[in-house]
Design a protein around this motif. Structure first.
Motif, short mmCIF file in Angstrom:
data_model
loop_
_atom_site.label_atom_id
_atom_site.label_comp_id
_atom_site.label_asym_id
_atom_site.label_seq_id
_atom_site.Cartn_x
_atom_site.Cartn_y
_atom_site.Cartn_z
N LEU A 175 0.07 8.26 -1.23
CA LEU A 175 0.50 9.31 -2.15
C LEU A 175 -0.13 10.62 -1.71
O LEU A 175 -1.35 10.72 -1.57
N TYR B 94 -4.76 8.15 -1.50
CA TYR B 94 -4.38 9.45 -2.06
C TYR B 94 -4.93 10.60 -1.22
O TYR B 94 -6.09 10.60 -0.82
N LYS C 298 -1.43 8.20 -9.25
CA LYS C 298 -2.26 7.19 -8.59
C LYS C 298 -2.71 6.12 -9.57
O LYS C 298 -2.57 4.91 -9.31
N VAL D 32 -3.23 2.18 -3.63
CA VAL D 32 -2.85 3.57 -3.41
C VAL D 32 -3.91 4.29 -2.58
O VAL D 32 -5.10 4.28 -2.92
N THR E 183 0.84 -1.20 0.00
CA THR E 183 0.00 0.00 0.00
C THR E 183 0.88 1.24 0.00
O THR E 183 1.78 1.37 0.82
N ILE E 184 0.61 2.14 -0.94
CA ILE E 184 1.34 3.39 -1.06
C ILE E 184 0.44 4.54 -0.63
O ILE E 184 -0.70 4.63 -1.09
N LEU F 68 0.23 3.89 -10.73
CA LEU F 68 0.66 2.94 -9.70
C LEU F 68 -0.34 1.79 -9.57
O LEU F 68 0.04 0.63 -9.43
N GLU F 69 -1.63 2.12 -9.61
CA GLU F 69 -2.66 1.08 -9.50
C GLU F 69 -2.64 0.14 -10.70
O GLU F 69 -2.88 -1.07 -10.55
#
Length: 225
Positions: free
Chosen positions: A6, A30, A18, A28, A3-4, A21-22
């Motif tokens: 952002l 956000y 976003k 993500v 999990t990022i 990346l997904e």
């Protein structure tokens, strides 16, 4: 998948990053400002934080300070159009792990994310038990440095750097080698980042005078035990 978190106040750029990346399989979370980012950090407990520096309500550096007060190990990547050396150094001193200058390519961002998440193929294998460094005991898998009853949590990059110094103890760890392995290249800004992390490791081992990290000018560093 990791999990990022952002955090980017330019909504158009934020949504592009976003979505990109997904599409590559990341989850993500956000946020468009630092305060919302801090709330999401506490709620989502992400694996890595990617944050703009210049943001409303709470800038990226202040956000990093808040995060580091609660979590010493989650990797933080700064995104910024600012490239002055003082800004770069300050970002690392506040607990950042990497620094990506705008405009950037998504491939470069993903490479840096994967490196900080410990996916680089050249990463050393985890040892069976704590490593002796003078009076210290270094628990590499858990990224903790023990001295008597005290334990300090290291960031991912601090742990990786200390492991390489330990593996080469009493020998020179070449600067260019560690920069390419942990930062991806040996550029000027990455070199300044390495200097900051060496300073942080010296603070971690300052309570044992038998342990020193020596600068070998123009070549690299040596862990002397």
């Amino acid at each position: 998948m990791p999990t990022i978190l952002l955090i980017e106040d330019e909504a158009a750029l934020g949504m592009i990053v976003k979505d990109s990346l997904e599409m590559r399989g990341f989850t993500v979370q956000y946020a468009e400002d630092g305060e919302e980012g801090l709330r999401l950090f506490r709620a989502a407990l992400p694996d890595i934080v990617v944050a703009d520096v210049m943001m409303p309500r709470l800038d990226g550096f202040s956000l990093a300070e808040r995060i580091r007060a609660e979590n010493q190990t989650v990797p933080i990547i700064f995104l910024t159009a600012r490239s002055q050396t003082a800004d770069v150094v300050r970002g690392f001193e506040l607990g950042g792990n990497d620094y990506l200058k705008k405009p950037f390519s998504m491939d470069e961002l993903i490479v840096r994310i994967k490196a900080l998440l410990g996916r680089q193929p050249a990463a050393p294998e985890a040892p069976a038990g704590p490593l002796p460094i003078g009076r210290y005991r270094f628990d590499y898998p858990k990224q903790r440095l023990h001295l008597d009853s005290h334990a300090a949590d290291l960031s991912n990059r601090e742990a990786e750097l200390l492991k390489r110094l330990y593996d080469q103890r009493n020998q020179v760890l070449e600067r260019t080698v560690v920069l390419r392995e942990l930062w991806g290249d040996d550029s000027f800004f990455n070199g300044r980042s390495l200097d900051v992390f060496i300073t942080r490791l010296r603070r971690h081992v300052k309570d044992d005078p038998q342990v020193q990290i020596i600068n070998i000018r123009g070549i690299g560093y040596k862990l002397v035990v």
